[in-house]
Design an enzyme around this catalytic site. Sequence first.
Site, short mmCIF file in Angstrom:
data_model
loop_
_atom_site.label_atom_id
_atom_site.label_comp_id
_atom_site.label_asym_id
_atom_site.label_seq_id
_atom_site.Cartn_x
_atom_site.Cartn_y
_atom_site.Cartn_z
N SER A 192 0.85 -1.33 0.23
CA SER A 192 0.12 0.26 -0.13
C SER A 192 0.73 1.49 -0.33
O SER A 192 1.65 1.70 1.18
CB SER A 192 -0.56 0.70 1.06
OG SER A 192 -1.26 1.22 1.28
N HIS B 78 -0.92 -0.89 -3.86
CA HIS B 78 -2.43 -1.05 -3.60
C HIS B 78 -2.64 0.51 -3.60
O HIS B 78 -1.38 1.04 -2.75
CB HIS B 78 -2.94 -2.09 -2.72
CG HIS B 78 -3.84 -1.72 -1.85
ND1 HIS B 78 -4.83 -2.10 -2.68
CD2 HIS B 78 -4.50 -0.36 -0.87
CE1 HIS B 78 -6.07 -2.29 -1.33
NE2 HIS B 78 -5.34 -1.29 -1.02
N ASP C 137 -4.93 3.80 -2.25
CA ASP C 137 -5.89 3.72 -1.29
C ASP C 137 -6.05 5.62 -0.94
O ASP C 137 -5.59 6.25 -1.30
CB ASP C 137 -5.08 3.48 0.42
CG ASP C 137 -4.98 2.25 0.54
OD1 ASP C 137 -6.09 1.76 0.41
OD2 ASP C 137 -4.58 1.93 1.28
N MET D 193 -8.74 7.92 -0.83
CA MET D 193 -9.66 8.81 -0.15
C MET D 193 -9.99 9.71 0.63
O MET D 193 -10.00 11.00 0.09
CB MET D 193 -9.41 8.57 1.46
CG MET D 193 -8.47 7.07 2.03
SD MET D 193 -7.98 7.09 3.42
CE MET D 193 -7.10 5.39 3.49
N HIS E 188 -8.23 1.10 -4.31
CA HIS E 188 -9.15 0.46 -3.26
C HIS E 188 -9.64 1.68 -3.22
O HIS E 188 -9.10 3.25 -2.24
CB HIS E 188 -7.97 0.39 -2.17
CG HIS E 188 -9.25 0.51 -0.82
ND1 HIS E 188 -8.82 -0.35 0.00
CD2 HIS E 188 -10.95 0.29 -0.35
CE1 HIS E 188 -9.56 -0.35 1.83
NE2 HIS E 188 -10.97 -0.28 0.29
N MET F 252 -12.18 4.65 -0.68
CA MET F 252 -12.57 4.64 0.15
C MET F 252 -13.53 6.03 0.04
O MET F 252 -13.01 6.33 0.65
CB MET F 252 -11.98 4.76 1.34
CG MET F 252 -11.06 3.54 1.72
SD MET F 252 -9.32 3.13 2.88
CE MET F 252 -8.55 3.20 0.98
N MET G 34 -11.94 -6.13 4.56
CA MET G 34 -10.90 -5.21 5.18
C MET G 34 -10.48 -6.29 6.90
O MET G 34 -11.54 -6.33 7.83
CB MET G 34 -11.60 -3.75 5.46
CG MET G 34 -11.74 -3.32 4.74
SD MET G 34 -10.33 -2.38 3.94
CE MET G 34 -9.38 -1.37 4.63
N ASP H 78 -6.54 -6.65 3.79
CA ASP H 78 -6.08 -4.85 4.59
C ASP H 78 -6.54 -4.57 5.04
O ASP H 78 -6.76 -4.70 5.82
CB ASP H 78 -6.60 -4.73 3.17
CG ASP H 78 -6.29 -2.97 2.93
OD1 ASP H 78 -4.95 -2.84 3.69
OD2 ASP H 78 -6.98 -2.12 2.28
C1 DX5 Z 1 -6.99 1.54 4.96
C2 DX5 Z 1 -5.45 1.07 3.87
C3 DX5 Z 1 -4.61 0.15 4.37
C4 DX5 Z 1 -3.55 1.03 4.83
C5 DX5 Z 1 -2.84 -0.62 5.37
O1 DX5 Z 1 -8.01 2.13 5.00
O2 DX5 Z 1 -6.49 0.63 3.00
O3 DX5 Z 1 -4.42 -0.18 2.76
O4 DX5 Z 1 -2.89 1.86 3.84
O5 DX5 Z 1 -2.00 -0.31 6.04
P1 DX5 Z 1 -0.88 -0.84 6.87
O6 DX5 Z 1 -0.69 -2.53 6.25
O7 DX5 Z 1 0.16 -0.29 7.67
O8 DX5 Z 1 -2.46 -1.62 8.08
ZN ZN Z 2 -6.85 -0.87 1.33
#
Ligand code: DX5
Ligand code: ZN
Length: 217
Positions: free
Chosen positions: A11, A36, A38, A40, A69, A71, A139, A177
Site C-alpha cells: 500500500s 495498492h 488507497d 480516501m 481501493h 474508500m 478489510m 488489507d
Molecule cells: C486502510 C488502507 C490500507 C492501509 C494498510 O484504510 O486500506 O491499505 O494502508 O496499512 P497497514 O498495512 O499499515 O495496516
Molecule cells: Zn487499502
Amino acid sequence: MNSKPIIVAPSVLACDFNHLGAECERIEKAGANWLHLDVMDGHFVDNISFGPPVVESIAKIATVPLDTHLMIKRPDHFFPRFIRYVHNITIHVEPDYDIGSTLRGIRAGGATCGLAISPPTPFEKVEPYLNQIDLLLVMTVNPGFGGQTFMEPMMAKVKRAAQLRAERGLDFHIEVDGGINPNTAAVARECGANVLVAGTDIFKAHDAALAIKELRD
Ligand code: DX5
Ligand code: ZN
C-alpha cells in the site's frame, strides 16, 4: 485451502510521499506483484489521501498492475476518473449507491472490479454480488488509516468467501488489507486469502524484498 497464486500488494499510503516515484520503483524492484492505491475522500472515512492526479502520476511509471481501493462515498460518480490509469478498482459495499451497475461499469471501462467489506458489516451484504466480481476485499482493520492492528475475527469472512466461491464455481481473488505482517499473513493465507495488502510492514522495513518474501512464504 489456497488454489490461487499469492499476490503481494504494497500500500503506497505508507510510502515517503516526498519521493513517490522512487518509492514505487523501490518497492517494485523488491518484488511487489501489484501496487495498492488507497483513495480516501474524508466522507466515507475520516481521512483524505490522494486522488486522480496522483494515481495518473503513479501509472506513468508503474510496471505492475495498480489495485485501486476507493474508500469514498460516491464510487459510482468517481470511478471513471481513475479507470484509464489502473488495472483493478475496488468499491465498498457500505455507501448508498447502485453497486451492481457500478461493478458493471468498471468492467465495461476495461478494469477488473473488486468489492470491499468493512469490519462491522455482515458478510451477507456482499453475497449477492459474488458472481459479478473479480476480487473480494475483506478489510482487517477499519478503513481510513495505516498502521492499525489486524482483526482476526474477520477471518470468518475470508473462510466464508472461499467456501461460497468453491460452492458456486466462482474465481474471484480474496484480498486482505490492514495490519498484515508475516504472522497475520500466514493466518490469512491459511483461511483462503491470496492477495495480501501491506503498507507499514513493507514500506517501513529495512529490507523491503525480505518483507515481501516473508509475506508470500
Ligand atoms: C486502510 C488502507 C490500507 C492501509 C494498510 O484504510 O486500506 O491499505 O494502508 O496499512 P497497514 O498495512 O499499515 O495496516
Ligand atoms: Zn487499502
